[in-house]
Scaffold this active site. Sequence first.
Site, PDB file in Angstrom:
ATOM      1  N   VAL A 177     -24.635  14.181  67.240  1.00  0.00           N
ATOM      2  CA  VAL A 177     -23.692  14.908  68.092  1.00  0.00           C
ATOM      3  C   VAL A 177     -22.251  14.786  67.606  1.00  0.00           C
ATOM      4  O   VAL A 177     -21.331  15.264  68.268  1.00  0.00           O
ATOM      5  CB  VAL A 177     -23.794  14.404  69.556  1.00  0.00           C
ATOM      6  CG1 VAL A 177     -25.199  14.612  70.102  1.00  0.00           C
ATOM      7  CG2 VAL A 177     -23.372  12.941  69.682  1.00  0.00           C
ATOM      8  N   TYR A 207     -33.973   5.571  54.668  1.00  0.00           N
ATOM      9  CA  TYR A 207     -33.725   4.224  54.161  1.00  0.00           C
ATOM     10  C   TYR A 207     -34.963   3.344  54.268  1.00  0.00           C
ATOM     11  O   TYR A 207     -35.179   2.458  53.459  1.00  0.00           O
ATOM     12  CB  TYR A 207     -32.562   3.595  54.931  1.00  0.00           C
ATOM     13  CG  TYR A 207     -32.135   2.250  54.403  1.00  0.00           C
ATOM     14  CD1 TYR A 207     -31.517   2.141  53.149  1.00  0.00           C
ATOM     15  CD2 TYR A 207     -32.352   1.087  55.138  1.00  0.00           C
ATOM     16  CE1 TYR A 207     -31.124   0.908  52.654  1.00  0.00           C
ATOM     17  CE2 TYR A 207     -31.969  -0.151  54.649  1.00  0.00           C
ATOM     18  CZ  TYR A 207     -31.354  -0.234  53.405  1.00  0.00           C
ATOM     19  OH  TYR A 207     -30.974  -1.455  52.912  1.00  0.00           O
ATOM     20  N   CYS A 230     -14.306  27.195  88.069  1.00  0.00           N
ATOM     21  CA  CYS A 230     -14.828  26.988  89.428  1.00  0.00           C
ATOM     22  C   CYS A 230     -14.253  25.767  90.130  1.00  0.00           C
ATOM     23  O   CYS A 230     -14.515  25.558  91.318  1.00  0.00           O
ATOM     24  CB  CYS A 230     -16.353  26.893  89.387  1.00  0.00           C
ATOM     25  SG  CYS A 230     -16.974  25.315  88.718  1.00  0.00           S
ATOM     26  N   HIS A 234     -29.117  18.126  69.997  1.00  0.00           N
ATOM     27  CA  HIS A 234     -28.810  17.213  71.100  1.00  0.00           C
ATOM     28  C   HIS A 234     -27.406  17.418  71.645  1.00  0.00           C
ATOM     29  O   HIS A 234     -26.898  16.561  72.370  1.00  0.00           O
ATOM     30  CB  HIS A 234     -29.013  15.764  70.662  1.00  0.00           C
ATOM     31  CG  HIS A 234     -30.446  15.430  70.387  1.00  0.00           C
ATOM     32  ND1 HIS A 234     -30.847  14.213  69.880  1.00  0.00           N
ATOM     33  CD2 HIS A 234     -31.588  16.149  70.557  1.00  0.00           C
ATOM     34  CE1 HIS A 234     -32.171  14.206  69.735  1.00  0.00           C
ATOM     35  NE2 HIS A 234     -32.634  15.368  70.139  1.00  0.00           N
TER      36      HIS A 234
END
Length: 243
Positions: free
Chosen positions: A98, A215, A147, A114
């Site tokens: 993200v 890895y 809103c 995500h």
Amino acid sequence: MEPLVLDSRTRLLVLTGAGVSAESGVPTFRGMNGLWENHPVEAVASPQGFEANPSLVWRFYSQRRAGAADVKPNPGHDALVRWEQHLGDRFLLATQNVDGLHTKAGSQRVVDMHGNLFRTKCADCAREPFADTTVHPSGTVPKCDSCGGRLRPDIVWFGEMLDPKDLARIGEFISRQDGTRLVFLAAGTSGAVWPAAGIVDEVRSVRGDTWLVNYESAANTERFHHFVQGQSGQVLPTLAKLA
């Protein structure tokens, strides 16, 4: 080691996970005991946590924004940019991360599975998510201009579904009938988070070639045709042959 050949007859789907970002030094803010400042991570990364204490959630994500803002892409990110420039619309990058590092590096065809740390949306109305780098002072719960409701980070939290449009975009790329051969490469992933962990099976079901760069061995390593062990920032820059 045989190269990953990316020629005019190939389309490439890439999935990246936390290992790719870790090589850039992205802070995780999560200790070995699964806590953040003695709070379970679910308390700051779930709809229930947001309802219970939205200011705590925003403090967590503001810290993450501050920590990630100056982090730079690594050679693995840069290699993916070169591959996309070579393949064009025959390239798609799906990421579980993200932090926005792929976009910062120059990738354009990106699916943020995500969510994105540097996007915000409204928890109370249908306003479109928007770019937002604001690091809010402790105790702040920002309000929606449309809103007056509560804003929240545009992150897929525990207990939430991925955006169906994102899954559809990935599915359409996998099933595309354009005469090209499909290659799937996963990098820096644990192979334990669904539905991302199942993409390898979708690709194999249409006879695609599958590569894993990690890895260490992942939970789904045996389902890949090729496994290259190593850090993505070291492996990716020399893995592909652009033809």
